[in-house]
Design an enzyme around this catalytic site. Structure first.
Site, PDB file in Angstrom:
ATOM      1  N   CYS B 178     -24.815 -36.862  -1.968  1.00  5.30           N
ATOM      2  CA  CYS B 178     -25.142 -36.130   0.142  1.00  5.30           C
ATOM      3  C   CYS B 178     -24.731 -35.242   0.638  1.00  5.30           C
ATOM      4  CB  CYS B 178     -23.520 -37.508   0.524  1.00  5.30           C
ATOM      5  SG  CYS B 178     -24.668 -39.497  -0.112  1.00  5.30           S
ATOM      6  N   HIS B 318     -19.639 -35.903   8.782  1.00  7.64           N
ATOM      7  CA  HIS B 318     -20.169 -36.332   8.043  1.00  7.64           C
ATOM      8  C   HIS B 318     -20.156 -37.724   8.773  1.00  7.64           C
ATOM      9  CE1 HIS B 318     -22.365 -36.895   4.002  1.00  7.64           C
ATOM     10  NE2 HIS B 318     -21.210 -38.522   4.012  1.00  7.64           N
ATOM     11  N   GLU B 329     -12.902 -40.461   7.356  1.00  8.71           N
ATOM     12  CA  GLU B 329     -13.095 -38.993   7.887  1.00  8.71           C
ATOM     13  C   GLU B 329     -12.539 -39.216   9.261  1.00  8.71           C
ATOM     14  OE1 GLU B 329     -17.222 -37.855   8.450  1.00  8.71           O
ATOM     15  OE2 GLU B 329     -16.937 -35.648   8.604  1.00  8.71           O
ATOM     16  N   LYS B 350     -26.111 -37.878  11.857  1.00 11.90           N
ATOM     17  CA  LYS B 350     -26.909 -38.762  11.127  1.00 11.90           C
ATOM     18  C   LYS B 350     -26.896 -40.226  12.672  1.00 11.90           C
ATOM     19  CE  LYS B 350     -25.055 -38.460   7.029  1.00 11.90           C
ATOM     20  NZ  LYS B 350     -23.866 -36.860   6.912  1.00 11.90           N
ATOM     21  N   HIS B 355     -29.478 -40.925   7.535  1.00  9.46           N
ATOM     22  CA  HIS B 355     -28.372 -39.795   6.041  1.00  9.46           C
ATOM     23  C   HIS B 355     -29.244 -39.511   5.577  1.00  9.46           C
ATOM     24  CE1 HIS B 355     -26.120 -37.996   3.737  1.00  9.46           C
ATOM     25  NE2 HIS B 355     -24.956 -39.542   3.485  1.00  9.46           N
ATOM     26  N   PHE B 414     -20.533 -40.025  -2.448  1.00  7.52           N
ATOM     27  CA  PHE B 414     -20.769 -40.606  -3.444  1.00  7.52           C
ATOM     28  C   PHE B 414     -19.828 -40.195  -4.609  1.00  7.52           C
ATOM     29  CE2 PHE B 414     -23.589 -43.723  -1.800  1.00  7.52           C
ATOM     30  CZ  PHE B 414     -22.416 -44.993  -1.203  1.00  7.52           C
TER      31      PHE B 414
END
Lengths: 418, 429
Positions: B178, B318, B329, B350, B355, B414
């Site tokens: 990502c 994000h 975050e 998003k 995403h 990830f």
């Protein structure tokens, strides 16, 4: 232009078909041993690859870190963690006094990999999810070898994950070098990894790049030799500690050598391979070498050794030879060239970093490793390829070349630190 | 002298539109691009929703026909976005020094589509040909495409772009899930700063709405199961969030060294001034509860840009809509920004785009540049119930007029790889 900082290599880790450590691999290499052999299983009977360089007697249970994490690793990641572990130990870094956030990692890996059992299982069950392991996605993503290494060794600094196929390993070391040169970090671990995964083998199987298997599998890969027909695939992981010179000196590190230049350029490879296209590629490789020589402001007659790409493709070996001759002129015949791929196989995403380690060790020990299986010279490839036996020689500067499968050229120039 | 890097062109293919302008307009209308999956039959899957690119006409793509078999869906998005970005930049590729022109992409042109995969494997002829090294079978372009489908890798897109645009400078592919395209943009920035290139085509593409990915990410528990109400499934920072929604698309930027851009009279959209990255070195799936890693990525990007946190006008988060990401975050933003965290608008694209995985970072940076140009911050839609752990200003539900000169854009992956980028309004000084 800001003053560029100097960058040195202070540690190496290597798991290869020649051995489970950098030292074992090096000793086997200079003894003229080949790591290429028959492979019994590729994971799928339909994959026509019968010889390869596999890593033998590798025991993942000995890896550092939590046992649970080892189970989450695919083979690429296991090899990567082993190599990074060795490199850190070799560099003698006291992790108690090194800020984890100061430690960067740059790593190259192949791409998403499937094992055939999973893929076929999925196909047979028409996409039934229960056939998959819940952590399956985390075993196939290409950045996981980097993540596992970062987790195993608590490396919390900048990270660079590359997926530029066979140029990945060299690009990883080169990017780490640049990051340190320009002050983004003081210390990096850089390298690459690849395993003999069926999905990689499948992607290479009909590519025309693989050597025809000979009765003696170890004789199949013949870089620069007249009968060359391609490379044997190998697996392994290579990791290098790249460090800012003063940082290394302050902790009295043993220095393998200095990286004094790195360049990576792109060249289109597309048929037809006519003379004009070949000339363009020679010019591209030559320009890449010129670029690193220029960065280091080094007298080219001091380059005593070139660890070549030498992937035993008919055209690529010739292009590489012509480019070396173009750049070095008369000196091309005095310097030593070798392709260690004859012994290790093509370690794909680990190859660039593995060859940088061999180049650094050659410089440190004053020994040029051999090009195995060199019997019949090719009139078009007429340099000193250090045939079959290693050779003692003082190396004042050395070049490690990478000619990627899709037209990437990369060069790393090294010299000893006085 | 420091080489400054500016953005002179942008292109986008997203679930909200097939061009940059369409995407931005939909974003300004606070539309959701999420709907039921049409790319494969998801009826038997626990997750049936995704953010698909809907009206992309491959036949109109300006790409040599003979190259099309080599390009997958993501690469085709990428070519379209790159062509738009180059046009947008008014860049004439025939007159540039192509040795100083490179490509840096966050790619993921992988075979995750079951149909491609099974077609390739079930073709017994292919297996026969492989075994017998008889390649005559593949002279037929369709069959070549079938085989190629299982041979594509992340780097394929970069290769195709470099051939298409004759880029002879550095060509590389980053793959950090990502965070891929944010990493790729950071790399392109450094390439220009370090004089390895004057112009870089950078960004990324992804198209993994497939059986493998929906199954895979679903198994990880990362996807929203809100099949009943797709448009409200992605709800970053909202208390009732339950995972992210897979999207697809591509975003491309033309980065250029400032004097190069000025010499050709290019329109300068914004300046890219900071990049930072870090590893959590924690666990594969979770982020550290204390926000470690993410905070360092933001700090190093701000340090690189020479900005203090209170000089940041807007954070493009994000914000995936997973329970853990949005909480950690938020925590990391508070660690870096202190009190000014509460005074800094934050939003998650998003919520509307889904995403876009490898291309999330680049699309979000492009939207950040649009924010600077238009002085409007896109909303975080579906924000209804505040989460006590997420108590910042997320620009809920309506876009906001706001003077924005500087944006911090976050991408976290990830495995624990983080990247942050800073873009600022360009001032001629």
């Amino acid at each position: 232009m800001t003053h560029k900082r100097r960058v040195v290599i202070t540690g190496a880790g290597l798991v290869s078909p020649l051995g489970l450590t950098a030292r074992d691999s090096w000793n086997a290499l200079i003894a003229g041993t080949s790591g290429i052999n028959h492979i019994s299983s590729t994971g799928s009977p339909s994959i026509p690859v019968s010889i390869a360089g596999s890593v033998r007697q590798f025991n993942p249970a000995r890896l550092p870190g939590k046992k649970k994490n080892i189970k989450l690793m695919n083979r690429d990641a296991q090899l990567a963690v082993a190599a990074t572990d060795e490199a850190l130990a070799d560099a003698g870094i006291n992790r108690e006094t090194t800020e984890p956030a100061a430690f960067g990692i740059a790593f190259g890996a192949f791409g998403i990999q499937y094992t055939m059992d999973e893929a076929f299982g999925f196909l047979r069950k028409e996409g039934e999810i229960s056939t998959l392991n819940p952590i399956w996605p985390l075993t196939i993503l290409p950045n996981m070898s980097l993540c596992h290494s970062a987790i195993a060794h608590s490396l919390q600094g900048p990270n660079i994950a590359l997926c530029s196929l066979t140029a990945s390993g060299t690009q990883a070391v080169g990017e780490a070098f640049k990051a340190i040169q320009y002050g983004d970090a003081d210390i990096f671990i850089a390298g690459g990894c690849s395993s003999l995964n069926p999905s990689y083998l499948l992607s290479l199987a009909d590519s025309g790049l693989l050597a025809a298997a000979e009765a003696d599998p170890s004789a199949s890969c013949r870089p620069f030799e007249n009968r060359r027909s391609g490379f044997a695939v190998g697996e392994g992981a290579a990791a290098i500690i790249v460090e800012e010179l003063d940082h290394a000196r302050a902790r009295n590190a043993v220095i393998y050598g200095e990286i004094c230049g790195y360049a990576c350029t792109g060249e289109e490879i597309s048929p037809p391979a006519d003379e004009r296209a070949i000339e363009a590629r020679v010019a591209g490789v030559a320009a890449c070498i010129e670029e690193v020589l220029g960065q280091a402001a080094i007298d080219r007659s001091r380059v005593d050794y070139i660890n070549a790409e030498g992937n035993a493709a008919v055209l690529s070996d010739r292009i590489e030879t012509d480019a070396i001759k173009r750049v070095f002129g008369d000196h091309a015949r005095r310097l030593s060239v070798s392709s260690t791929k004859a012994a290790t196989g093509h370690l794909l995403c680990a190859s660039g970093a593995a060859e940088i380690i061999f180049t650094a060790l050659a410089m440190q020990h004053g020994i040029v490793p051999p090009t195995l299986n060199y019997e019949q010279p090719d009139p078009r490839c007429d340099l000193d390829y250090t045939p079959n036996r290693s050779r003692r020689r003082e190396i004042r500067a050395a070049l490690s070349l990478t000619l990627g499968l899709s037209g990437e050229n990369a060069a790393v120039l090294m010299r000893p630190v006085a | 002298m420091e080489r400054r890097v500016v953005i002179t062109g942008m292109g986008a293919v997203t679930p909200l539109g097939e061009t940059l302008d369409q995407t931005w307009e939909s974003l300004m209308r606070s539309q959701s691009g999420i709907d039921y999956i049409s790319l494969f039959d998801a009826s038997a899957f626990p997750v049936k929703i995704a953010a698909e690119v809907k009206n992309f006409d491959e036949s109109k793509l300006e790409m040599p026909e003979e190259m099309k078999p080599f390009a997958g869906r993501a690469t085709k998005f990428c070519v379209a976005a790159a062509l738009e970005a180059i046009r947008h930049a008014g860049l004439n590729l025939d007159v540039i020094d192509n040795t100083m022109f490179g490509i840096s992409l966050g790619g993921n042109e992988e075979t995750t589509k079951l149909s491609e995969f099974s077609n390739a494997f079930r073709e017994e002829n292919i297996l026969y040909s492989l075994q017998n090294k008889d390649l005559s079978y593949f002279k037929d372009a369709n069959r070549l495409a079938q085989l190629w489908a299982i041979r594509r890798c992340a780097h394929t897109t970069s290769n195709i772009l470099s051939i298409l645009f004759n880029a002879r400078g550095p060509v590389s592919t980053s793959s950090t899930a990502c965070a891929s395209s944010a990493q790729a943009i950071g790399k392109a920035l450094r390439m220009i700063e370090h004089a390895d290139a004057d112009i870089m085509i950078t960004g990324g593409c992804d198209s993994i709405i497939s059986e493998f990915s929906v199954a895979g990410f679903g198994l990880l528990g990362a996807l929203s199961h809100n099949n009943g109400d797709p448009q409200r499934a992605s709800r970053p920072f909202d208390l009732r969030r339950d995972g992210f929604v897979l999207g697809e698309g591509s975003g491309i930027l033309v980065l250029e060294e400032l004097s190069h851009a000025r010499a050709r009279g290019a329109r300068i959209l914004a300046e890219i001034t900071g990049f930072g990255s870090s590893s959590n070195a924690y666990r594969l799936t979770d982020s550290p509860p204390d926000g470690r890693g993410a905070d360092q990525s933001m700090r190093s990007a701000l340090l690189d840009a020479g900005l203090s946190p209170d000089q940041v006008d807007y954070i493009n988060a994000h914000g995936t809509s997973t329970l853990i990401n949005d909480r950690s975050e938020t925590l990391a933003i508070k660690k870096v920004f202190g009190e000014s965290a509460y005074a800094t608008p934050i939003s998650a694209n998003k919520s509307m785009l889904g995403h876009l995985i490898a291309s999330a970072g680049t699309i979000e940076l492009i939207m950040s540049v649009m924010t600077i140009q238009q002085n409007i911050i896109p909303a975080t839609i579906n924000y209804e119930t505040p989460d006590p752990d997420c108590d910042l200003d997320y620009v809920p539900n309506e876009p906001r007029k706001y003077e924005v000169d500087s944006v911090l854009s976050n991408s976290f992956a990830f495995g624990g790889q983080n990247a942050s980028l800073v873009v600022e309004r360009y001032y001629d000084a």
